[in-house]
Design a protein around this motif. Structure first.
Motif, short mmCIF file in Angstrom:
data_model
loop_
_atom_site.label_atom_id
_atom_site.label_comp_id
_atom_site.label_asym_id
_atom_site.label_seq_id
_atom_site.Cartn_x
_atom_site.Cartn_y
_atom_site.Cartn_z
N UNK A 34 14.41 -44.01 -70.86
CA UNK A 34 13.38 -44.62 -71.66
C UNK A 34 13.06 -46.12 -71.15
N UNK A 35 14.27 -46.74 -70.99
CA UNK A 35 14.26 -48.15 -70.58
C UNK A 35 13.59 -48.35 -69.11
N UNK A 36 14.18 -47.33 -68.20
CA UNK A 36 13.90 -47.62 -66.91
C UNK A 36 12.59 -46.52 -66.43
N UNK A 37 11.97 -45.82 -67.19
CA UNK A 37 11.10 -45.06 -66.85
C UNK A 37 11.31 -43.82 -66.05
N UNK A 38 12.60 -43.43 -66.20
CA UNK A 38 13.07 -42.21 -65.57
C UNK A 38 12.70 -40.78 -66.37
N UNK A 39 12.57 -39.80 -65.75
CA UNK A 39 12.27 -38.32 -66.37
C UNK A 39 13.11 -37.44 -66.10
N UNK A 40 14.02 -37.62 -65.20
CA UNK A 40 15.05 -36.62 -64.99
C UNK A 40 16.41 -37.52 -65.07
N UNK A 69 15.15 -33.81 -75.89
CA UNK A 69 15.17 -33.64 -74.71
C UNK A 69 14.03 -32.64 -74.39
N UNK A 70 13.59 -32.97 -73.26
CA UNK A 70 12.39 -31.93 -72.84
C UNK A 70 10.73 -32.86 -72.62
N UNK A 71 9.89 -32.16 -72.89
CA UNK A 71 8.69 -32.95 -72.87
C UNK A 71 8.24 -33.29 -74.07
N UNK A 72 7.34 -34.61 -74.19
CA UNK A 72 6.86 -35.03 -75.17
C UNK A 72 7.99 -35.29 -76.35
N UNK A 73 8.89 -35.75 -76.13
CA UNK A 73 10.16 -36.26 -77.19
C UNK A 73 9.77 -36.69 -78.42
N UNK A 74 9.87 -36.19 -79.41
CA UNK A 74 9.26 -36.70 -80.68
C UNK A 74 8.02 -36.85 -80.79
N UNK A 78 6.97 -39.91 -73.80
CA UNK A 78 8.09 -39.82 -73.26
C UNK A 78 8.53 -38.43 -73.01
N UNK A 79 8.87 -38.12 -71.73
CA UNK A 79 9.43 -36.87 -71.52
C UNK A 79 10.92 -37.15 -70.57
N UNK A 80 11.87 -36.11 -70.87
CA UNK A 80 12.97 -36.55 -70.26
C UNK A 80 14.07 -35.38 -70.34
#
Length: 253
Positions: A34-40, A69-74, A78-80
């Motif tokens: 989330x802090x770095x903008x990573x998705x994987x 985890x996954x798409x559209x977290x909560x 944000x997806x990761x």
């Protein structure tokens, strides 16, 4: 990338964390992403860590089912998501750029630096790669604050650190101590002292570090103070030489 490639002899902290507290590691990875903008994300574990791998797989699925985890977290933008890559058991495979090579499907050989992973890492993209112990600390810091984490340490140390002791002490295993605790506190108090009852001749803070004399037992275990004493903390796989043992023979082992 969460590097759990615990290839250094004498260290078992990473496999304990992933086996017993996988959600701490996953939450730390998600916060870092989330802090770095990573998705994987990639959880990198030695192929022999069967218990840790099974625990991580179950935790990843539980986190997906819970919407963490996954798409559209909560329900956010944000997806990761996290996958597991198995590392070969060779020592060099734990080096951070060698780990990136393995994840990309190549032999475990360190890359020439620069560029560093933060500039061009996995598949040429900027990559944050940290040890699983570091990432497991992140949720507590976010929840309670940096001042709380720093206050856990002693003698100028911040937070806690995991140390591994072998069966040469009465209480072997992984011990969590405040950063800044001394080698004496680790070996004599947490570890219960030497099984043989003999006095110490030298301390080896980690297999990749230099020996310290027994007179360094009261050195606080912080990176700065152990370095000033002439060694390094490394991954905290602490062992020692007892009186009557040959330091050269142990070094050759």
């Amino acid at each position: 990338v969460a590097n759990g490639g615990e290839h250094e002899p004498g260290s078992r902290k990473d496999r304990l964390l992933v086996s017993r507290h996988p959600h701490k590691v996953l939450e730390g990875m998600a916060l870092c992403a989330f802090a770095t903008g990573a998705s994987e994300g990639v959880l990198y574990l030695i192929e022999e860590m069967s218990d840790a791998i099974a625990s991580a797989r179950s935790a990843i699925e539980e986190a997906r089912q819970a919407g963490l985890l996954g798409r559209a977290i909560l329900g956010s933008a944000f997806s990761f998501d996290v996958g597991i890559v198995k590392a070969p058991p060779t020592y060099i495979a734990g080096e951070e750029t060698a780990a990136l090579e393995v994840i990309e499907g190549r032999p475990a050989k360190p890359r020439r630096k620069p560029p560093f992973p933060g500039e061009a890492g996995l598949f040429g993209k900027p990559t944050a790669i940290n040890n699983v112990e570091t990432l497991a600390c992140v949720p507590g810091i976010i929840r309670h604050g940096a001042a709380w984490f720093c206050a856990l340490g002693r003698r100028g140390g911040a937070g806690t650190m995991l140390f591994t002791l072998d069966d040469r002490v009465l209480h072997p295993g992984v011990h969590e101590l405040p950063s800044g605790a001394t080698f004496r506190e680790l070996i004599e108090e947490a570890g219960g002292g030497t099984r043989s009852g003999r006095a110490l001749r030298a301390i080896l803070p980690a297999m990749s570090s230099a020996f310290l004399p027994a007179s360094a037992l009261d050195t606080p275990m912080t990176n700065e103070l152990v370095k000033a004493a002439g060694s390094g903390l490394g991954c905290g796989g602490v062992t020692f030489i007892e009186e009557g043992e040959c330091v050269v023979e142990r070094a050759l082992d």
